[in-house]
Design a protein around this motif. Structure first.
Motif, PDB file in Angstrom:
ATOM      1  N   TRP A  90       0.839  -1.054   0.124  1.00  0.00           N
ATOM      2  CA  TRP A  90      -0.120   0.130   0.028  1.00  0.00           C
ATOM      3  C   TRP A  90       0.622   1.269  -0.140  1.00  0.00           C
ATOM      4  CZ3 TRP A  90       0.119   3.737   3.564  1.00  0.00           C
ATOM      5  CH2 TRP A  90       0.771   3.539   4.880  1.00  0.00           C
ATOM      6  N   PRO A  91       1.901   1.299   0.670  1.00  0.00           N
ATOM      7  CA  PRO A  91       2.729   2.578   0.541  1.00  0.00           C
ATOM      8  C   PRO A  91       3.308   2.837  -0.784  1.00  0.00           C
ATOM      9  CG  PRO A  91       3.504   1.356   2.509  1.00  0.00           C
ATOM     10  CD  PRO A  91       2.708   0.264   1.670  1.00  0.00           C
ATOM     11  N   TYR A  92       3.736   1.847  -1.706  1.00  0.00           N
ATOM     12  CA  TYR A  92       4.144   2.094  -3.001  1.00  0.00           C
ATOM     13  C   TYR A  92       2.901   2.242  -3.671  1.00  0.00           C
ATOM     14  CZ  TYR A  92       8.332  -0.462  -1.010  1.00  0.00           C
ATOM     15  OH  TYR A  92       9.294  -0.765  -0.350  1.00  0.00           O
ATOM     16  N   VAL A 119       2.343   6.264  -3.087  1.00  0.00           N
ATOM     17  CA  VAL A 119       3.357   7.025  -3.737  1.00  0.00           C
ATOM     18  C   VAL A 119       3.211   6.988  -5.224  1.00  0.00           C
ATOM     19  CG1 VAL A 119       5.799   7.102  -4.251  1.00  0.00           C
ATOM     20  CG2 VAL A 119       4.726   6.624  -1.641  1.00  0.00           C
TER      21      VAL A 119
END
Length: 349
Positions: free
Chosen positions: A232-234, A237
């Motif tokens: 999810w962070p990737y 971003v």
């Protein structure tokens, strides 16, 4: 005995009723995603959806939800399907001598799936996780954003049958050849290990053993939660970067430095195209405008291919499941094919 049978029947009805309800809810959410954000960003927030700010904000929220839905649906479905076959058997079925045929079939599948480069990543993860050979999956990843029916129809209307057929042939060739080359390099060890793991209730299992439908659905839910938790962070971003550069069109710069007089125009076009993020249909208005200014067709097609098949948001998403060497190989092989096509078209058109 009769009581046990009736109990099992009721349990089966509840299970499949729940599956049907969840599937309908997923489909409904996918259908209302765009109109909801049109209303939320345009009417409630009062932003002009044609402005850079409005289109960027809309892009971020719409694509975030769309890709999360795609990830959840595709990973769940593929996990349930691969519970019927071990990774080893899947590789044996699709690998070896069949790999070249697999590349062609995967590229053909990519044509009929209207994904942009980031939307194709969920399917890519599912295919790799199910044991489909890496090179075959790469052919899908390249062809899916590169060629689709909308782009073909628009190209046909704008430029005619000749350039359209050349674009389709070039896109298929790049997808098949690049995927085959990557497959021959045997880079599976550069895929993050968690992609290949099949677990049930937190423990690795052999999918070839007997499993109940409840086990298979549990595996699907756990796989969705596990992969979303890891990427999810990737995801945010990558989509955020796409939203920032969405709508930014360096038309004057492109015409100046990638024009017909510059022998490195195709290289410049590809370098400009990679940071941009669009699907084939979205980039065609710019292609049409640049074509009217006298830009070479090969340079324009290279720019279009680089924009839709290679993008920084896509690379950020892929980084969570692929190691840097494999990503670099994917970009290098695909970009080489695009550049070669650009110069070839400039020579013959």
């Amino acid at each position: 005995m009769s009581t046990i049978t009736h109990s099992g029947t009721r349990q089966g009805v509840r299970r499949w009723g729940t599956v049907a309800a969840v599937a309908l809810a997923w489909f409904a959410l996918y259908q209302v995603n765009r109109p909801f954000w049109d209303w939320m960003i345009g009417d409630v927030a009062g932003l002009d959806l044609t402005s850079r700010l409005g289109s960027g904000v809309h892009f971020f929220f719409y694509d975030t939800v769309k890709i999360l839905l795609l990830l959840s649906g595709i990973i769940f479905l593929v996990t349930v399907l691969r519970s019927f076959m071990s990774v080893e058997r899947t590789r044996a079925l699709l690998g070896g001598k069949r790999e070249g045929v697999g590349n062609v079939l995967a590229a053909g599948l990519g044509i009929v799936t209207p994904f942009c480069s980031c939307s194709a990543v969920p399917a890519f993860i599912g295919f790799v996780a199910s044991g489909v050979p890496l090179g075959v999956t790469m052919s899908f990843l390249i062809a899916s954003p590169l060629i689709n029916e909308v782009a073909i129809a628009l190209l046909l209307g704008l430029f005619g049958i000749g350039p359209t057929l050349l674009y389709v042939a070039a896109g298929l060739t790049i997808a098949v050849v690049a995927g085959f080359v990557i497959g021959r390099l045997k880079l599976e060890r550069h895929v993050e290990s968690f992609v290949y793991e099949t677990t049930l209730r937190g423990k690795p299992i052999d999918p070839s053993v007997g499993l109940t439908w409840d086990d298979r659905f549990q595996m699907g839910r756990e796989e969705v939660a596990s992969i979303l938790r890891k990427i999810w962070p990737y995801l945010l971003v990558g989509i955020g970067l796409g939203a920032v550069i969405h709508g930014w069109v360096p038309e004057s710069f492109f015409a100046t430095y990638a024009g017909a007089d510059n022998p490195f125009g195709v290289l410049v076009a590809v370098l400009i195209g990679v940071p941009l993020y669009s699907n084939a249909a979205g980039i065609l208005p710019l292609i049409d405008a640049l074509y009217a200014k006298g830009m070479p067709m090969g340079t324009l097609l290279a720019f279009m291919m680089a924009t839709v098949a290679l993008s920084l948001p896509e690379m950020i998403l892929l980084r969570r499941v692929l190691k840097p060497r494999l990503i670099a190989t994917f970009v290098g092989v695909t970009a080489t094919g695009i550049i070669a096509v650009g110069y070839l078209f400039n020579a013959i058109l």
